[in-house]
Design a protein around this motif. Structure first.
Motif, PDB file in Angstrom:
ATOM      1  N   SER A 217       0.869  -1.178   0.000  1.00  0.00           N
ATOM      2  CA  SER A 217       0.000   0.000   0.000  1.00  0.00           C
ATOM      3  C   SER A 217       0.901   1.222   0.000  1.00  0.00           C
ATOM      4  O   SER A 217       2.066   1.148   0.414  1.00  0.00           O
ATOM      5  CB  SER A 217      -0.908   0.013   1.231  1.00  0.00           C
ATOM      6  N   PRO A 218       0.407   2.374  -0.460  1.00  0.00           N
ATOM      7  CA  PRO A 218       1.234   3.585  -0.434  1.00  0.00           C
ATOM      8  C   PRO A 218       1.739   3.917   0.965  1.00  0.00           C
ATOM      9  O   PRO A 218       2.904   4.313   1.128  1.00  0.00           O
ATOM     10  CB  PRO A 218       0.270   4.664  -0.960  1.00  0.00           C
ATOM     11  N   ASP A 219       0.887   3.773   1.975  1.00  0.00           N
ATOM     12  CA  ASP A 219       1.311   4.084   3.347  1.00  0.00           C
ATOM     13  C   ASP A 219       2.431   3.146   3.798  1.00  0.00           C
ATOM     14  O   ASP A 219       3.374   3.572   4.479  1.00  0.00           O
ATOM     15  CB  ASP A 219       0.132   3.966   4.313  1.00  0.00           C
ATOM     16  N   ARG A 220       2.342   1.894   3.422  1.00  0.00           N
ATOM     17  CA  ARG A 220       3.390   0.938   3.807  1.00  0.00           C
ATOM     18  C   ARG A 220       4.705   1.231   3.089  1.00  0.00           C
ATOM     19  O   ARG A 220       5.780   1.075   3.669  1.00  0.00           O
ATOM     20  CB  ARG A 220       2.927  -0.499   3.520  1.00  0.00           C
ATOM     21  N   GLU A 221       4.604   1.638   1.848  1.00  0.00           N
ATOM     22  CA  GLU A 221       5.812   1.979   1.100  1.00  0.00           C
ATOM     23  C   GLU A 221       6.519   3.176   1.733  1.00  0.00           C
ATOM     24  O   GLU A 221       7.749   3.196   1.871  1.00  0.00           O
ATOM     25  CB  GLU A 221       5.455   2.290  -0.359  1.00  0.00           C
ATOM     26  N   ILE A 222       5.748   4.168   2.153  1.00  0.00           N
ATOM     27  CA  ILE A 222       6.324   5.350   2.789  1.00  0.00           C
ATOM     28  C   ILE A 222       6.960   4.982   4.124  1.00  0.00           C
ATOM     29  O   ILE A 222       8.081   5.412   4.439  1.00  0.00           O
ATOM     30  CB  ILE A 222       5.240   6.433   2.991  1.00  0.00           C
ATOM     31  N   ALA A 223       6.265   4.171   4.917  1.00  0.00           N
ATOM     32  CA  ALA A 223       6.796   3.760   6.217  1.00  0.00           C
ATOM     33  C   ALA A 223       8.080   2.964   6.056  1.00  0.00           C
ATOM     34  O   ALA A 223       9.047   3.141   6.813  1.00  0.00           O
ATOM     35  CB  ALA A 223       5.752   2.942   6.973  1.00  0.00           C
ATOM     36  N   ALA A 224       8.125   2.079   5.058  1.00  0.00           N
ATOM     37  CA  ALA A 224       9.323   1.279   4.815  1.00  0.00           C
ATOM     38  C   ALA A 224      10.493   2.159   4.390  1.00  0.00           C
ATOM     39  O   ALA A 224      11.642   1.939   4.805  1.00  0.00           O
ATOM     40  CB  ALA A 224       9.037   0.215   3.750  1.00  0.00           C
ATOM     41  N   ALA A 225      10.209   3.165   3.559  1.00  0.00           N
ATOM     42  CA  ALA A 225      11.265   4.079   3.108  1.00  0.00           C
ATOM     43  C   ALA A 225      11.816   4.881   4.286  1.00  0.00           C
ATOM     44  O   ALA A 225      13.031   5.086   4.404  1.00  0.00           O
ATOM     45  CB  ALA A 225      10.713   5.016   2.038  1.00  0.00           C
ATOM     46  N   LYS A 226      10.939   5.330   5.164  1.00  0.00           N
ATOM     47  CA  LYS A 226      11.384   6.075   6.347  1.00  0.00           C
ATOM     48  C   LYS A 226      12.256   5.202   7.244  1.00  0.00           C
ATOM     49  O   LYS A 226      13.281   5.654   7.767  1.00  0.00           O
ATOM     50  CB  LYS A 226      10.178   6.588   7.127  1.00  0.00           C
ATOM     51  N   LEU A 227      11.848   3.950   7.424  1.00  0.00           N
ATOM     52  CA  LEU A 227      12.613   3.036   8.268  1.00  0.00           C
ATOM     53  C   LEU A 227      13.980   2.766   7.662  1.00  0.00           C
ATOM     54  O   LEU A 227      14.985   2.687   8.380  1.00  0.00           O
ATOM     55  CB  LEU A 227      11.839   1.726   8.447  1.00  0.00           C
ATOM     56  N   LEU A 228      14.033   2.618   6.346  1.00  0.00           N
ATOM     57  CA  LEU A 228      15.304   2.380   5.668  1.00  0.00           C
ATOM     58  C   LEU A 228      16.244   3.557   5.867  1.00  0.00           C
ATOM     59  O   LEU A 228      17.441   3.375   6.145  1.00  0.00           O
ATOM     60  CB  LEU A 228      15.059   2.132   4.179  1.00  0.00           C
ATOM     61  N   ILE A 229      15.717   4.768   5.740  1.00  0.00           N
ATOM     62  CA  ILE A 229      16.542   5.965   5.948  1.00  0.00           C
ATOM     63  C   ILE A 229      17.052   6.019   7.394  1.00  0.00           C
ATOM     64  O   ILE A 229      18.210   6.312   7.652  1.00  0.00           O
ATOM     65  CB  ILE A 229      15.734   7.236   5.608  1.00  0.00           C
ATOM     66  N   LEU A 230      16.161   5.718   8.336  1.00  0.00           N
ATOM     67  CA  LEU A 230      16.525   5.772   9.754  1.00  0.00           C
ATOM     68  C   LEU A 230      17.596   4.750  10.088  1.00  0.00           C
ATOM     69  O   LEU A 230      18.597   5.076  10.752  1.00  0.00           O
ATOM     70  CB  LEU A 230      15.281   5.517  10.609  1.00  0.00           C
ATOM     71  N   THR A 231      17.423   3.514   9.628  1.00  0.00           N
ATOM     72  CA  THR A 231      18.410   2.468   9.924  1.00  0.00           C
ATOM     73  C   THR A 231      19.742   2.741   9.230  1.00  0.00           C
ATOM     74  O   THR A 231      20.812   2.453   9.774  1.00  0.00           O
ATOM     75  CB  THR A 231      17.878   1.083   9.515  1.00  0.00           C
ATOM     76  N   SER A 232      19.678   3.329   8.019  1.00  0.00           N
ATOM     77  CA  SER A 232      20.922   3.668   7.321  1.00  0.00           C
ATOM     78  C   SER A 232      21.661   4.774   8.050  1.00  0.00           C
ATOM     79  O   SER A 232      22.897   4.757   8.176  1.00  0.00           O
ATOM     80  CB  SER A 232      20.596   4.131   5.897  1.00  0.00           C
ATOM     81  N   TRP A 233      20.916   5.735   8.593  1.00  0.00           N
ATOM     82  CA  TRP A 233      21.532   6.830   9.347  1.00  0.00           C
ATOM     83  C   TRP A 233      22.162   6.315  10.633  1.00  0.00           C
ATOM     84  O   TRP A 233      23.281   6.677  10.978  1.00  0.00           O
ATOM     85  CB  TRP A 233      20.477   7.890   9.641  1.00  0.00           C
ATOM     86  N   GLU A 234      21.436   5.436  11.344  1.00  0.00           N
ATOM     87  CA  GLU A 234      21.938   4.896  12.601  1.00  0.00           C
ATOM     88  C   GLU A 234      23.129   3.991  12.361  1.00  0.00           C
ATOM     89  O   GLU A 234      24.010   3.869  13.216  1.00  0.00           O
ATOM     90  CB  GLU A 234      20.840   4.139  13.335  1.00  0.00           C
ATOM     91  N   GLY A 235      23.140   3.322  11.196  1.00  0.00           N
ATOM     92  CA  GLY A 235      24.244   2.413  10.904  1.00  0.00           C
ATOM     93  C   GLY A 235      25.512   3.148  10.577  1.00  0.00           C
ATOM     94  O   GLY A 235      26.595   2.610  10.640  1.00  0.00           O
TER      95      GLY A 235
END
Length: 235
Positions: A217-235
């Motif tokens: 769903s569009p909302d899930r795609e956005i949430a997944a993209a945000k999580l990817l950015i967050l985990t990449s930043w923390e990593g």
């Protein structure tokens, strides 16, 4: 039900489920990451997206909410209280034997997740139980017929280890078509080993892709993209 569904958007939750949703102890519902993110964007912080109950705030309140459902003989309440004992959550002392008792009770009144836990416990002989592989298999088979993907995948592994490759393949085909990546990868290995045919692997791949597409769903795609950015930043 063959899937765990988000209580808001009613779409099946992708695997692994624990990574793609949150459990709400106020109403014992699962809410997908996409719906949680969408609710946050609307300014609804600190309350349940489904029932609007305020956040528990502490372990005592969280545990009390689950115990209230247990008192009402809710199979979900029994299952989640079992999980709390197994992991030592909400201030409870870790107690695997008590967890099994609760899961067994939940399984008896309709929880496929609890039935899966009981099946694993008997088959592997852990959580304070002696080995009873036959009973474990019966529990896993019953859970699988109710749509439990984890049980279906475990049965595939059991059959593979026992040399019953055709039966293993059938289990993996079912779970792969429900969107379970591990099973698809297992079929690819069976294809590489000349146990599964090219047509069978292609069928499993298409079924897997169709299932995954239906979970988007569009909302899930956005949430997944945000999580990817967050985990990449923390990593």
């Amino acid at each position: 039900s063959e899937f765990d569904f988000c209580s808001i958007c009613l779409l099946a939750i992708p695997f692994p489920i624990d990574d793609n949703c949150s459990f709400k102890n106020c109403c014992l519902k699962l809410v997908c990451n996409g719906c949680i993110d969408a609710m946050h964007k609307r300014g609804l912080h600190g309350s349940c997206p489904f029932c609007r109950s305020p956040a528990a705030g502490n372990d005592e309140v969280s545990l009390g909410r689950i115990q209230k459902r247990v008192a009402a003989r809710d199979p979900q309440g029994l299952y989640y209280l079992g999980c709390a004992y197994f992991h030592g959550q909400y201030g409870l002392e870790q107690n695997q034997s008590r967890a099994f008792e609760l899961w067994n009770e939940a399984a008896e009144i309709g929880s496929k997740k609890a039935l899966c836990k009981v099946g694993f416990a008997y088959y592997d002989g852990n959580r304070g139980l002696s080995h009873d592989k036959a009973k474990g298999i019966r529990c896993l088979e019953l859970a699988a017929t109710q749509g439990c993907v984890e049980s279906r995948t475990k049965l595939g592994l059991v059959e593979y280890d026992n040399g019953n490759h055709d039966r293993a393949l059938r289990h993996f085909m079912i779970s792969a078509k429900m969107g379970e990546k591990f099973s698809l990868d297992a079929i690819k290995i069976l294809f590489t080993d000349n146990i599964a045919t090219r047509a069978q692997y292609a069928d499993a791949l298409k079924g897997y892709q169709d299932a995954v597409e239906e979970m988007k769903s569009p909302d899930r795609e956005i949430a997944a993209a945000k999580l990817l950015i967050l985990t990449s930043w923390e990593g």
